[in-house]
Scaffold this motif. Structure first.
Motif, PDB file in Angstrom:
ATOM      1  N   THR A   1      -1.724   0.333  -3.906  1.00  0.00           N
ATOM      2  CA  THR A   1      -1.350  -0.975  -4.455  1.00  0.00           C
ATOM      3  C   THR A   1      -1.376  -2.045  -3.374  1.00  0.00           C
ATOM      4  OG1 THR A   1       0.063   0.123  -6.094  1.00  0.00           O
ATOM      5  CG2 THR A   1       0.434  -2.222  -5.722  1.00  0.00           C
ATOM      6  N   PHE A   2      -0.909  -1.695  -2.183  1.00  0.00           N
ATOM      7  CA  PHE A   2      -0.917  -2.647  -1.072  1.00  0.00           C
ATOM      8  C   PHE A   2      -2.344  -2.985  -0.648  1.00  0.00           C
ATOM      9  CE2 PHE A   2      -0.909  -3.606   3.477  1.00  0.00           C
ATOM     10  CZ  PHE A   2       0.020  -4.639   3.533  1.00  0.00           C
ATOM     11  N   VAL A   3      -3.211  -1.993  -0.598  1.00  0.00           N
ATOM     12  CA  VAL A   3      -4.586  -2.225  -0.159  1.00  0.00           C
ATOM     13  C   VAL A   3      -5.321  -3.127  -1.141  1.00  0.00           C
ATOM     14  CG1 VAL A   3      -6.825  -1.128   0.199  1.00  0.00           C
ATOM     15  CG2 VAL A   3      -4.771  -0.124   1.208  1.00  0.00           C
ATOM     16  N   PHE A   4      -5.221  -2.816  -2.434  1.00  0.00           N
ATOM     17  CA  PHE A   4      -5.960  -3.611  -3.424  1.00  0.00           C
ATOM     18  C   PHE A   4      -5.302  -4.969  -3.657  1.00  0.00           C
ATOM     19  CE2 PHE A   4      -7.589   0.623  -4.519  1.00  0.00           C
ATOM     20  CZ  PHE A   4      -8.932   0.342  -4.661  1.00  0.00           C
ATOM     21  N   GLY A   5      -3.975  -5.018  -3.658  1.00  0.00           N
ATOM     22  CA  GLY A   5      -3.301  -6.265  -3.960  1.00  0.00           C
ATOM     23  C   GLY A   5      -3.246  -7.235  -2.793  1.00  0.00           C
ATOM     24  N   VAL A   6      -3.058  -6.701  -1.574  1.00  0.00           N
ATOM     25  CA  VAL A   6      -2.874  -7.559  -0.396  1.00  0.00           C
ATOM     26  C   VAL A   6      -4.159  -7.670   0.417  1.00  0.00           C
ATOM     27  CG1 VAL A   6      -1.604  -7.849   1.759  1.00  0.00           C
ATOM     28  CG2 VAL A   6      -0.409  -7.086  -0.298  1.00  0.00           C
TER      29      VAL A   6
ATOM     30  N   PHE B   1      -7.384  -6.614  -0.163  1.00  0.00           N
ATOM     31  CA  PHE B   1      -8.554  -7.122  -0.882  1.00  0.00           C
ATOM     32  C   PHE B   1      -8.229  -8.404  -1.640  1.00  0.00           C
ATOM     33  CE2 PHE B   1      -9.859  -2.652  -0.389  1.00  0.00           C
ATOM     34  CZ  PHE B   1     -11.142  -2.839   0.088  1.00  0.00           C
ATOM     35  N   GLY B   2      -7.102  -8.420  -2.363  1.00  0.00           N
ATOM     36  CA  GLY B   2      -6.796  -9.561  -3.205  1.00  0.00           C
ATOM     37  C   GLY B   2      -6.446 -10.817  -2.432  1.00  0.00           C
ATOM     38  N   GLN B   3      -5.560 -10.699  -1.417  1.00  0.00           N
ATOM     39  CA  GLN B   3      -5.063 -11.881  -0.714  1.00  0.00           C
ATOM     40  C   GLN B   3      -5.802 -12.131   0.606  1.00  0.00           C
ATOM     41  OE1 GLN B   3      -0.751 -12.079  -0.490  1.00  0.00           O
ATOM     42  NE2 GLN B   3      -0.517 -10.829  -2.316  1.00  0.00           N
ATOM     43  N   LEU B   4      -5.873 -11.124   1.457  1.00  0.00           N
ATOM     44  CA  LEU B   4      -6.468 -11.349   2.770  1.00  0.00           C
ATOM     45  C   LEU B   4      -7.976 -11.565   2.707  1.00  0.00           C
ATOM     46  CD1 LEU B   4      -4.518  -8.734   4.941  1.00  0.00           C
ATOM     47  CD2 LEU B   4      -4.118 -11.184   4.736  1.00  0.00           C
ATOM     48  N   LEU B   5      -8.655 -10.932   1.777  1.00  0.00           N
ATOM     49  CA  LEU B   5     -10.114 -11.024   1.727  1.00  0.00           C
ATOM     50  C   LEU B   5     -10.579 -12.084   0.725  1.00  0.00           C
ATOM     51  CD1 LEU B   5     -12.831  -9.959   2.722  1.00  0.00           C
ATOM     52  CD2 LEU B   5     -12.734  -8.206   0.933  1.00  0.00           C
TER      53      LEU B   5
ATOM     54  N   GLY C   1       1.397  -7.371  -8.720  1.00  0.00           N
ATOM     55  CA  GLY C   1       1.698  -6.527  -7.566  1.00  0.00           C
ATOM     56  C   GLY C   1       3.162  -6.139  -7.499  1.00  0.00           C
ATOM     57  N   ASP C   2       4.062  -7.088  -7.837  1.00  0.00           N
ATOM     58  CA  ASP C   2       5.493  -6.772  -7.822  1.00  0.00           C
ATOM     59  C   ASP C   2       5.847  -5.746  -8.884  1.00  0.00           C
ATOM     60  OD1 ASP C   2       6.052  -8.464  -5.719  1.00  0.00           O
ATOM     61  OD2 ASP C   2       6.473 -10.192  -6.999  1.00  0.00           O
ATOM     62  N   ILE C   3       5.261  -5.865 -10.068  1.00  0.00           N
ATOM     63  CA  ILE C   3       5.540  -4.899 -11.129  1.00  0.00           C
ATOM     64  C   ILE C   3       5.107  -3.492 -10.699  1.00  0.00           C
ATOM     65  CG2 ILE C   3       4.892  -4.215 -13.465  1.00  0.00           C
ATOM     66  CD1 ILE C   3       4.745  -7.160 -14.190  1.00  0.00           C
ATOM     67  N   ALA C   4       3.933  -3.400 -10.080  1.00  0.00           N
ATOM     68  CA  ALA C   4       3.446  -2.085  -9.634  1.00  0.00           C
ATOM     69  C   ALA C   4       4.338  -1.491  -8.550  1.00  0.00           C
ATOM     70  CB  ALA C   4       2.002  -2.219  -9.140  1.00  0.00           C
ATOM     71  N   GLN C   5       4.682  -2.275  -7.532  1.00  0.00           N
ATOM     72  CA  GLN C   5       5.497  -1.754  -6.434  1.00  0.00           C
ATOM     73  C   GLN C   5       6.908  -1.398  -6.898  1.00  0.00           C
ATOM     74  OE1 GLN C   5       4.620  -0.800  -3.572  1.00  0.00           O
ATOM     75  NE2 GLN C   5       2.839  -1.961  -2.886  1.00  0.00           N
ATOM     76  N   VAL C   6       7.513  -2.254  -7.712  1.00  0.00           N
ATOM     77  CA  VAL C   6       8.872  -1.966  -8.204  1.00  0.00           C
ATOM     78  C   VAL C   6       8.873  -0.711  -9.066  1.00  0.00           C
ATOM     79  CG1 VAL C   6      10.698  -2.824  -9.722  1.00  0.00           C
ATOM     80  CG2 VAL C   6       9.701  -4.334  -8.012  1.00  0.00           C
ATOM     81  N   SER C   7       7.863  -0.522  -9.885  1.00  0.00           N
ATOM     82  CA  SER C   7       7.789   0.683 -10.724  1.00  0.00           C
ATOM     83  C   SER C   7       7.674   1.940  -9.870  1.00  0.00           C
ATOM     84  CB  SER C   7       6.597   0.579 -11.678  1.00  0.00           C
ATOM     85  OG  SER C   7       6.710  -0.555 -12.511  1.00  0.00           O
TER      86      SER C   7
END
Length: 371
Positions: free
Chosen positions: A173-178, A180-184, A251-257
């Motif tokens: 979740t961190f790799v795809f959300g942060v 790829f999604g944010q940094l890239l 991303g928050d929903i995935a991490q919290v779950s």
């Protein structure tokens, strides 16, 4: 930006999108509303004290990547504090807490320093951000987002040390959300102003520095999303902010779950509970802001009397910032051919009339009649 009673600021010659540049060398607050200034010229003038928009953009990018580097480096330094069953003295936890809040305070002060370099915040007004309403929500959102991102990284370390396979799910979740999604993707779109769909020199909003965005939005004297076409832009600053907010909510929903599943499968961990609290608060705040802005847009659209689906009906007037078009009903405007030869007109006169009609400029009603 000039204030009442303050000095005026000179606008660079050639940045105005219309009119005589020589007659518009002074950019004063009373006339800036009526002038046709381009978004690129506005941001270039606003970032003059910061070394121009290019340097301003690079500084924001440096702060953006610097924060994520700190988020990864600090848990590595305090690795013993993130064990599955850690028992450390109180002074060790006090040092860890002071380091975490020091890092948060440094990140917020660096963002405020960028606002200050733009001339939108005076040195003695930093403490007033807690009292002014326009700073409260951006400040709260900034703190919650940075706490949420830090605790998500720490959870990966804790789950791996506890032997739970959920650390793989959290890492993915961190790799795809942060990454790829944010940094890239967000960085690439910010560098190109969302592939030139956004107003020029407004791609920095994709970094989602809430304090900087709120400060620039507060001094905007025009709508950068305005278009001379009768239809709106497909991508606007508001839609981009909504997409970024929705991206963080997902991303928050995935991490919290994932973290809640960890608590049910393992044992209650204090730091994981704190991470769930931060993620939930940030997700609720982001979702609430997106819903509020969508409702405000709908209210404004209804107040203007926009009826989607009827804009191209006959008799409808399409308006924009610079012109208006009236679409009349499709009625034949040109006389029929038999009527031209009526009333005993000679073939020569008929030929001349037809030539004059063909050489005359065609109006909108003529075109409508031909159709």
């Amino acid at each position: 930006l000039a204030q009442e009673g303050g000095p005026t600021v000179g606008m660079p010659v050639g940045h105005w999108s219309g009119g005589d540049a020589r007659a518009r060398e002074v950019w004063d607050g009373s006339l800036v509303v009526s002038r046709d200034v381009s978004p690129e010229a506005f941001m270039e003038e606003l970032c003059t004290a910061a070394g121009g928009y290019g340097r301003f953009f690079r500084t924001l990018m440096l702060h953006y990547y610097g924060w994520w580097a700190a988020v990864v480096a600090v848990p590595a330094i305090f690795f013993d504090h993130h064990r599955c069953e850690v028992k450390l003295p109180y002074y060790a936890w006090i040092l860890y807490t002071a380091t975490l809040f020091g890092m948060l305070a440094m990140a917020v002060l660096l963002e405020l320093s960028m606002v200050q370099r733009l001339g939108l915040l005076q040195p003695g007004e930093i403490m007033s951000i807690f009292a002014e309403k326009r700073w409260r929500v951006p400040l709260l959102g900034t703190v919650l987002w940075k706490l949420d991102s830090y605790t998500d990284v720490v959870f990966i370390v804790i789950a791996r040390d506890c032997g739970s396979s959920l650390w793989w799910a959290s890492l993915a979740t961190f790799v795809f959300g942060v990454i790829f999604g944010q940094l890239l993707f967000n960085t690439c779109f910010a560098c190109t102003d969302c592939d030139h769909e956004l107003p020029s020199s407004f791609g920095f909003v994709l970094f989602d520095f809430k304090l900087v965005n709120a400060a620039v939005k507060h001094v905007l004297h025009f709508d950068p999303d305005a278009s001379n076409l009768p239809v709106a832009r497909p991508v606007t600053l508001r839609t981009v902010s909504h997409l970024i907010g929705a991206e963080k909510v997902v991303g928050d929903i995935a991490q919290v779950s994932i973290q809640i599943l960890f608590l049910h499968s393992m044992f209650p961990h204090g730091f994981v509970i704190f991470s769930i609290l931060c993620g939930s608060l940030h997700g609720i705040l982001s979702l609430g802001l997106v819903i509020r802005e969508c409702v405000e847009d709908e209210v404004v659209a209804q107040a203007r009397g926009l009826q989607m689906g009827t804009a191209l009906l006959p008799g409808t007037q399409l308006t924009s910032s610079s012109y208006s078009v009236q679409l009349d009903a499709l009625t034949p405007a040109c006389p029929s051919r038999p009527s031209e030869f009526a009333r005993g007109s000679s073939p020569a006169e008929s030929t001349r009339l037809m030539a004059d009609r063909d050489s005359a400029p065609v109006s909108y009603k003529d075109m409508a009649g031909l159709l």
